[in-house]
Motif scaffolding. Structure first.
Motif, PDB file in Angstrom:
ATOM      1  N   GLU A 145      -4.605 -69.822  20.219  1.00  0.00           N
ATOM      2  CA  GLU A 145      -5.244 -70.556  19.121  1.00  0.00           C
ATOM      3  C   GLU A 145      -6.752 -70.563  19.326  1.00  0.00           C
ATOM      4  O   GLU A 145      -7.247 -70.843  20.412  1.00  0.00           O
ATOM      5  N   SER A 146      -7.492 -70.236  18.278  1.00  0.00           N
ATOM      6  CA  SER A 146      -8.955 -70.183  18.368  1.00  0.00           C
ATOM      7  C   SER A 146      -9.555 -70.185  16.972  1.00  0.00           C
ATOM      8  O   SER A 146      -8.962 -69.652  16.034  1.00  0.00           O
ATOM      9  N   ASP A 147     -10.737 -70.765  16.854  1.00  0.00           N
ATOM     10  CA  ASP A 147     -11.460 -70.735  15.578  1.00  0.00           C
ATOM     11  C   ASP A 147     -12.625 -69.743  15.622  1.00  0.00           C
ATOM     12  O   ASP A 147     -13.464 -69.711  14.728  1.00  0.00           O
ATOM     13  N   ALA A 148     -12.671 -68.916  16.665  1.00  0.00           N
ATOM     14  CA  ALA A 148     -13.799 -67.993  16.839  1.00  0.00           C
ATOM     15  C   ALA A 148     -13.885 -66.971  15.712  1.00  0.00           C
ATOM     16  O   ALA A 148     -14.988 -66.563  15.324  1.00  0.00           O
ATOM     17  N   LEU A 149     -12.746 -66.541  15.178  1.00  0.00           N
ATOM     18  CA  LEU A 149     -12.771 -65.551  14.106  1.00  0.00           C
ATOM     19  C   LEU A 149     -13.507 -66.102  12.887  1.00  0.00           C
ATOM     20  O   LEU A 149     -14.419 -65.456  12.353  1.00  0.00           O
ATOM     21  N   GLU A 150     -13.138 -67.295  12.461  1.00  0.00           N
ATOM     22  CA  GLU A 150     -13.789 -67.873  11.286  1.00  0.00           C
ATOM     23  C   GLU A 150     -15.249 -68.214  11.570  1.00  0.00           C
ATOM     24  O   GLU A 150     -16.098 -68.121  10.674  1.00  0.00           O
ATOM     25  N   THR A 151     -15.559 -68.565  12.809  1.00  0.00           N
ATOM     26  CA  THR A 151     -16.949 -68.841  13.171  1.00  0.00           C
ATOM     27  C   THR A 151     -17.799 -67.584  13.019  1.00  0.00           C
ATOM     28  O   THR A 151     -18.899 -67.623  12.450  1.00  0.00           O
ATOM     29  N   LEU A 152     -17.301 -66.454  13.521  1.00  0.00           N
ATOM     30  CA  LEU A 152     -18.046 -65.204  13.397  1.00  0.00           C
ATOM     31  C   LEU A 152     -18.150 -64.751  11.941  1.00  0.00           C
ATOM     32  O   LEU A 152     -19.175 -64.210  11.515  1.00  0.00           O
ATOM     33  N   LEU A 153     -17.089 -64.980  11.183  1.00  0.00           N
ATOM     34  CA  LEU A 153     -17.094 -64.582   9.777  1.00  0.00           C
ATOM     35  C   LEU A 153     -18.001 -65.473   8.940  1.00  0.00           C
ATOM     36  O   LEU A 153     -18.524 -65.051   7.904  1.00  0.00           O
ATOM     37  N   GLY A 154     -18.159 -66.721   9.369  1.00  0.00           N
ATOM     38  CA  GLY A 154     -18.927 -67.674   8.579  1.00  0.00           C
ATOM     39  C   GLY A 154     -18.205 -68.102   7.318  1.00  0.00           C
ATOM     40  O   GLY A 154     -18.825 -68.571   6.354  1.00  0.00           O
ATOM     41  N   ARG A 155     -16.890 -67.980   7.340  1.00  0.00           N
ATOM     42  CA  ARG A 155     -16.047 -68.334   6.190  1.00  0.00           C
ATOM     43  C   ARG A 155     -14.610 -68.460   6.668  1.00  0.00           C
ATOM     44  O   ARG A 155     -14.281 -68.029   7.782  1.00  0.00           O
ATOM     45  N   PRO A 156     -13.718 -69.018   5.838  1.00  0.00           N
ATOM     46  CA  PRO A 156     -12.302 -69.045   6.212  1.00  0.00           C
ATOM     47  C   PRO A 156     -11.741 -67.622   6.296  1.00  0.00           C
ATOM     48  O   PRO A 156     -12.227 -66.712   5.616  1.00  0.00           O
ATOM     49  N   ALA A 157     -10.735 -67.452   7.126  1.00  0.00           N
ATOM     50  CA  ALA A 157     -10.063 -66.160   7.210  1.00  0.00           C
ATOM     51  C   ALA A 157      -9.384 -65.845   5.874  1.00  0.00           C
ATOM     52  O   ALA A 157      -9.013 -66.737   5.118  1.00  0.00           O
ATOM     53  N   GLN A 158      -9.257 -64.555   5.593  1.00  0.00           N
ATOM     54  CA  GLN A 158      -8.596 -64.139   4.359  1.00  0.00           C
ATOM     55  C   GLN A 158      -7.150 -64.635   4.359  1.00  0.00           C
ATOM     56  O   GLN A 158      -6.429 -64.459   5.346  1.00  0.00           O
ATOM     57  N   PRO A 159      -6.698 -65.261   3.277  1.00  0.00           N
ATOM     58  CA  PRO A 159      -5.300 -65.702   3.221  1.00  0.00           C
ATOM     59  C   PRO A 159      -4.357 -64.524   3.459  1.00  0.00           C
ATOM     60  O   PRO A 159      -4.580 -63.420   2.939  1.00  0.00           O
ATOM     61  N   LEU A 160      -3.299 -64.757   4.217  1.00  0.00           N
ATOM     62  CA  LEU A 160      -2.374 -63.668   4.514  1.00  0.00           C
ATOM     63  C   LEU A 160      -1.665 -63.183   3.258  1.00  0.00           C
ATOM     64  O   LEU A 160      -1.243 -62.022   3.187  1.00  0.00           O
ATOM     65  N   SER A 161      -1.555 -64.052   2.271  1.00  0.00           N
ATOM     66  CA  SER A 161      -0.959 -63.618   1.003  1.00  0.00           C
ATOM     67  C   SER A 161      -1.780 -62.507   0.377  1.00  0.00           C
ATOM     68  O   SER A 161      -1.239 -61.520  -0.155  1.00  0.00           O
ATOM     69  N   GLU A 162      -3.108 -62.627   0.440  1.00  0.00           N
ATOM     70  CA  GLU A 162      -3.975 -61.577  -0.093  1.00  0.00           C
ATOM     71  C   GLU A 162      -3.831 -60.300   0.724  1.00  0.00           C
ATOM     72  O   GLU A 162      -3.851 -59.190   0.182  1.00  0.00           O
ATOM     73  N   GLY A 163      -3.683 -60.472   2.033  1.00  0.00           N
ATOM     74  CA  GLY A 163      -3.481 -59.312   2.889  1.00  0.00           C
ATOM     75  C   GLY A 163      -2.194 -58.576   2.549  1.00  0.00           C
ATOM     76  O   GLY A 163      -2.161 -57.351   2.495  1.00  0.00           O
ATOM     77  N   PHE A 164      -1.121 -59.333   2.300  1.00  0.00           N
ATOM     78  CA  PHE A 164       0.148 -58.716   1.927  1.00  0.00           C
ATOM     79  C   PHE A 164       0.033 -57.981   0.592  1.00  0.00           C
ATOM     80  O   PHE A 164       0.585 -56.906   0.398  1.00  0.00           O
ATOM     81  N   LYS A 165      -0.700 -58.565  -0.355  1.00  0.00           N
ATOM     82  CA  LYS A 165      -0.879 -57.908  -1.653  1.00  0.00           C
ATOM     83  C   LYS A 165      -1.547 -56.547  -1.458  1.00  0.00           C
ATOM     84  O   LYS A 165      -1.168 -55.551  -2.098  1.00  0.00           O
ATOM     85  N   ALA A 166      -2.540 -56.497  -0.587  1.00  0.00           N
ATOM     86  CA  ALA A 166      -3.232 -55.218  -0.322  1.00  0.00           C
ATOM     87  C   ALA A 166      -2.303 -54.211   0.349  1.00  0.00           C
ATOM     88  O   ALA A 166      -2.299 -53.027   0.018  1.00  0.00           O
ATOM     89  N   ILE A 167      -1.494 -54.699   1.284  1.00  0.00           N
ATOM     90  CA  ILE A 167      -0.557 -53.822   1.992  1.00  0.00           C
ATOM     91  C   ILE A 167       0.469 -53.237   1.021  1.00  0.00           C
ATOM     92  O   ILE A 167       0.764 -52.032   1.032  1.00  0.00           O
ATOM     93  N   LEU A 168       1.008 -54.087   0.165  1.00  0.00           N
ATOM     94  CA  LEU A 168       2.090 -53.665  -0.732  1.00  0.00           C
ATOM     95  C   LEU A 168       1.565 -52.823  -1.883  1.00  0.00           C
ATOM     96  O   LEU A 168       2.339 -52.122  -2.544  1.00  0.00           O
ATOM     97  N   ALA A 169       0.262 -52.857  -2.118  1.00  0.00           N
ATOM     98  CA  ALA A 169      -0.317 -52.063  -3.192  1.00  0.00           C
ATOM     99  C   ALA A 169      -0.492 -50.600  -2.788  1.00  0.00           C
ATOM    100  O   ALA A 169      -0.743 -49.750  -3.642  1.00  0.00           O
ATOM    101  N   LYS A 170      -0.380 -50.332  -1.497  1.00  0.00           N
ATOM    102  CA  LYS A 170      -0.613 -48.967  -1.009  1.00  0.00           C
ATOM    103  C   LYS A 170       0.636 -48.112  -1.185  1.00  0.00           C
ATOM    104  O   LYS A 170       1.741 -48.596  -1.161  1.00  0.00           O
TER     105      LYS A 170
END
Length: 285
Positions: free
Chosen positions: A260-285
């Motif tokens: 568990e870590s919040d370092a990813l969002e800290t480096l991004l300067g924003r919330p992580a991309q919702p996994l639902s959006e990630g799945f939509k991109a995966i399934l669109a391929k």
């Protein structure tokens, strides 16, 4: 400041370059690729395309010449090959006078039971011993690693795993790439170790997100290692891949990716991309 990305035509590297070009001029960016002809689109944008082969160290020293900040993206292959290739790259960076290395590692590299963690432990050690300032980008699991499970569900199969209720910090490859770009082009990251994870979830929770995207109920099947191996063999995977996947499932079951870590969002300067959006991109391929 000259930045260079290795493996720039790969899945992760291409996204890193895309992110860098949004906030930096092409003149500041170089890429090292085994086959420069595959990077013509980058060359046409003004990116300095250099030939570098991890199995030909003399090409790496030339590719890294004049580079201030290097992103070393871990290679593919068996552990022995990857360790040798990474050590070649670190030695070449030292020879070329590179001032900083960011390296894509794995979460909890020192103690992670995943077999692939050996590559990252030894590469991190080589970078430390080189004396070059560094950042270790210890990535958790890519959501894209679950594309096969999502595709199987579409065709009526259950979501199969052998990890019990162990948690994983999935995030999209794009988020990991943008975090790497932020470190490579940023300041104040020298000699830092970032454990990069999304929100911890179980396989069942991840399958539920996929089900929401698909608009269908997903049946989750938690099995033992033997059953998992039989299912993977039945899917037509070769024995060495099946063995590798079974080992991964066992390590995940032991908590290998429950970091568990919040370092990813800290480096991004924003919330992580919702996994639902990630799945939509995966399934669109």
């Amino acid at each position: 400041m000259k930045m260079l990305v290795t493996g720039a035509t790969g899945h992760l590297g291409s996204l890193v370059v895309e992110a860098l070009l949004r906030t930096n001029t092409a003149a500041d960016l170089a890429v090292s690729v085994r086959s420069p002809e595959k990077a013509e689109a980058l060359r046409s944008q003004g990116v300095d395309v250099r030939q570098g082969d991890f199995d030909q160290p003399e090409t790496l020293a030339k590719a890294f010449a004049g580079v201030d900040r290097l992103l070393l993206i871990s290679t593919d292959g068996d552990n022995e090959t990857r360790i040798r290739q990474h050590q070649n790259a670190v030695h070449a960076a030292k020879q070329a006078g590179v001032g900083f290395i960011a390296y894509t590692s794995v979460v909890n590299a020192e103690h992670n039971p995943l077999s692939l963690a050996e590559v990252h432990r030894k590469t991190e050690q080589a970078i430390r011993e080189s004396g070059i300032p560094y950042t270790f980008l210890r990535n958790n699991w890519y959501l894209e690693n679950e594309a096969g499970s999502a595709q199987a569900v579409i065709h009526g199969a259950p979501w199969v795993h052998a990890t019990n209720d162990s948690q994983v910090g999935w995030a999209t490859r794009r988020d990991y790439a943008e975090a790497a770009a932020a470190v490579l082009a940023g300041e104040g990251h020298e000699n830092k170790v970032y454990e990069l994870s999304g929100k911890l979830r179980t396989q069942a929770e991840l399958a539920a997100i996929a089900g929401e995207v698909l608009g269908q109920e997903v049946h989750v099947q938690n099995v033992d290692d033997a059953a998992y191996a039989d299912i993977m063999k039945g899917a037509g995977l070769p024995d060495f891949v099946v063995s590798m996947l079974v080992d991964m499932q066992a390590a995940i079951r032991q908590g290998a990716l429950a970091v568990e870590s919040d370092a990813l969002e800290t480096l991004l300067g924003r919330p992580a991309q919702p996994l639902s959006e990630g799945f939509k991109a995966i399934l669109a391929k």
